[in-house]
Design an enzyme around this catalytic site. Structure first.
Site, short mmCIF file in Angstrom:
data_model
loop_
_atom_site.label_atom_id
_atom_site.label_comp_id
_atom_site.label_asym_id
_atom_site.label_seq_id
_atom_site.Cartn_x
_atom_site.Cartn_y
_atom_site.Cartn_z
N GLU A 36 0.87 -1.18 0.00
CA GLU A 36 0.00 0.00 0.00
C GLU A 36 0.91 1.23 0.00
O GLU A 36 1.81 1.33 0.83
CB GLU A 36 -0.88 0.02 1.25
N ARG A 261 4.88 -13.15 9.56
CA ARG A 261 5.43 -11.82 9.36
C ARG A 261 6.69 -11.66 10.20
O ARG A 261 6.92 -12.44 11.14
CB ARG A 261 4.42 -10.74 9.74
N LYS A 271 3.12 0.83 10.06
CA LYS A 271 3.25 2.13 9.38
C LYS A 271 2.42 3.20 10.09
O LYS A 271 2.80 4.36 10.13
CB LYS A 271 2.85 2.00 7.91
#
Length: 563
Positions: A36, A261, A271
């Site tokens: 993104e 992850r 983020k």
């Protein structure tokens, strides 16, 4: 199956791909990296980048870079450019650059297809009401009062959404699945919402935007992705991923596979939380060397090879682990130990006057740039009667445990002579301003008269000193896993950045300036006895260079030192 592929069978995803190839000899591997564009990439993204691009190389397939740009409120072209720069810096080339926004027209048609099949409806519930109606893990959801609208009515309302005839949050489009499903994700998820904001690619063409779960699987299918790799938090989303593809008329049905992850000690990888740190001026930006963004690591002095070796070292599994930060440091330390130029720097200078040398005394010593790598060459250092040493390398009072310079004790200057401290001078506040020493000129490359080998300290001649700023970085957080803390800002380490002003060797400083001006490859340094450093090319000035400490010579960090 070739021998290269066999080597990767310890990677469970490679094992799945191997099996797919064995079952379908005509399979052409195609994957993607879909960030993104709402922030900079971090070390967790590096793990995904390495996995996707290395697999595409291994299986002679393709890897797309696809920007998941479905929320214009949080995205901009700065992030798009930074993401591309990071991927190129890591040494990877994508086969295609794609944007989810390229598929907005197709996505809109697929949404209408679901409506026409009675599998989607326009809902007037508010966000809060949708959340309430959805239920919980232990409580089933309940149907929206708007769930049974006719297909014709839903088509009409969806077209009005597209024309901008509703306000933001007034209505949304939801998939009609099962409000009593054991999976909360399958309880009529929102697939389209209204946002009145200019999009960086489509400008003001659209005011309705697809949700990630709806757009992602269809984008994969449009691009004919064969293996859609994502992290474990999207494991349950696979139910919706497969449901959407099953219920629309689309040829390709990619398979989704999940891996753990990356969680890194003492770091924030969210983020959203990194954005908070920037907004509150706790860090200077997305490339602050204290955060594990790829830009931050690059500015700190990490190399693409070190990051890739770290990603390979931690491996790809389905187990969530908190990775030790020292593992990342080990990878860069191991590399710089072989490649960094050795030189001397003084971070907290104090003057040493060698009283038995003449004012114009000057000697030139040629020293190697690396003790074990003659290919790195050598450089000259200047020795005169006034030198600088680090303040930490002198104590007025003798201490048996202290192995450096004290009154009445000898030390050797690196690459030079043995000196003996005899007197000191202080200012009015009692601070030492000068150390007066005797220099034994018979000790160059030799032992002392007492046949001893005293401790060695680094130094720089006053006439060979080039001013420099040194930034010493430590962990930004005091606790091992700040990502889990709601009040993560209360665990900030106030000593995460310490600035020192001192000197490096003049010739080294001049060479660095020329390198920056010519935009040549960065040079990494080991400042002897201090650590590995790189030049901060962003903030360095002609009159004063700025160095960032990449990593200490050995693991020094201790959370007790932060209190």
């Amino acid at each position: 199956m070739n021998t290269k592929i066999k080597k990767y069978q310890n990677n469970f995803i490679a094992q799945i791909i191997n099996k797919d190839f064995n079952q379908n000899k005509h399979l052409s591997f195609h994957t993607r990296f879909p960030p993104e564009p709402n922030g900079y990439l971090h070390i967790g993204h590096a793990k995904s980048i390495c996995l996707n691009f290395e697999l595409s190389k291994l299986y002679q397939g393709k890897c797309n870079l696809r920007f998941d740009d479905t929320n214009p409120l949080k995205e901009n072209v700065q992030y798009i450019q930074a993401i591309q720069d990071d991927i190129h810096w890591l040494g990877y080339k994508y086969d295609n650059i794609c944007y989810t926004s390229e598929y907005f027209s197709q996505l809109y048609q697929y949404a209408k297809e679901l409506i026409k099949k009675g599998l989607a409806y326009v809902d007037h519930l508010t966000k809060e009401e949708i959340r309430e109606y959805r239920g919980s893990l232990t409580k089933p959801g309940k149907n929206s009062p708007y769930r049974n609208r006719t297909i014709e009515e839903n088509i009409t309302l969806f077209k009005k959404m597209k024309k901008g005839e509703f306000s933001e949050g007034e209505v949304c489009l939801r998939a009609k699945i099962d409000m009593k499903s054991a999976s909360v994700i399958m309880r009529d998820p929102v697939i389209y919402r209204i946002i009145f904001a200019e999009h960086h690619q489509t400008k003001n063409k659209w005011c309705i935007y697809p949700m990630y779960d709806f757009a992602h699987c269809i984008s994969d299918a449009i691009e004919e992705i064969t293996h859609s790799l994502c992290t474990l938090e999207f494991q349950e989303n696979k139910l919706l991923y497969n449901w959407i593809l099953k219920n629309i008329n689309i040829k390709t049905h990619p398979k989704q596979y999940e891996f753990s992850r990356l969680n890194l000690e003492f770091c924030i990888l969210s983020k959203r939380k990194l954005s908070i740190l920037i907004k509150k001026n706790i860090i200077t930006g997305w490339d602050d060397p204290r955060i594990p963004t790829i830009s931050g690591l690059r500015r700190k002095g990490y190399t693409p090879d070190a990051i890739k070796k770290f990603c390979k070292k931690i491996g790809v599994t389905k187990q969530n682990h908190l990775i030790e930060f020292s593992m990342l440091e080990h990878c860069i330390r191991k590399e710089l130990n072989k490649t960094a130029v050795r030189t001397m720097a003084v971070l907290e200078p104090i003057k040493v006057f060698l009283y038995n040398l003449d004012h114009d005394h000057k000697e030139i010593f040629v020293v190697p740039n690396h003790p074990n790598n003659p290919d790195l060459g050598s450089h000259e250092i200047v020795f005169t009667n006034i030198i600088y040493i680090d303040r930490n390398d002198f104590k007025e009072q003798h201490n048996k445990k202290y192995k450096r310079l004290t009154l009445g004790k000898e030390v050797r200057l690196r690459h030079a002579y043995v000196i003996n401290a005899e007197k000191i001078e202080k200012d009015r506040e009692g601070n030492i301003t000068k150390i007066i020493c005797y220099c034994d000129l018979n000790t160059l490359g030799k032992k002392t008269k007492n046949n001893t080998n005293p401790s060695v300290i680094h130094w720089i001649s006053e006439k060979n000193a080039f001013p420099a700023e040194f930034r010493l970085y430590d962990q930004l957080f005091k606790i091992q896993n700040p990502e889990k803390e709601v009040n993560f800002l209360s665990y900030i380490n106030s000593k995460s950045k310490i600035i020192k002003n001192g000197f490096i060797e003049k010739k080294i400083g001049q060479n660095i300036q020329e390198t920056i001006e010519r935009k040549e490859k960065r040079i990494f340094f080991q400042f002897e006895r201090i650590g590995y450093f790189c030049i901060d090319e962003i903030e360095s000035k002609k009159r004063q260079l700025i160095f960032n400490r990449t990593v200490s010579l050995r693991e020094l960090w201790n959370p007790k030192n932060m209190n």
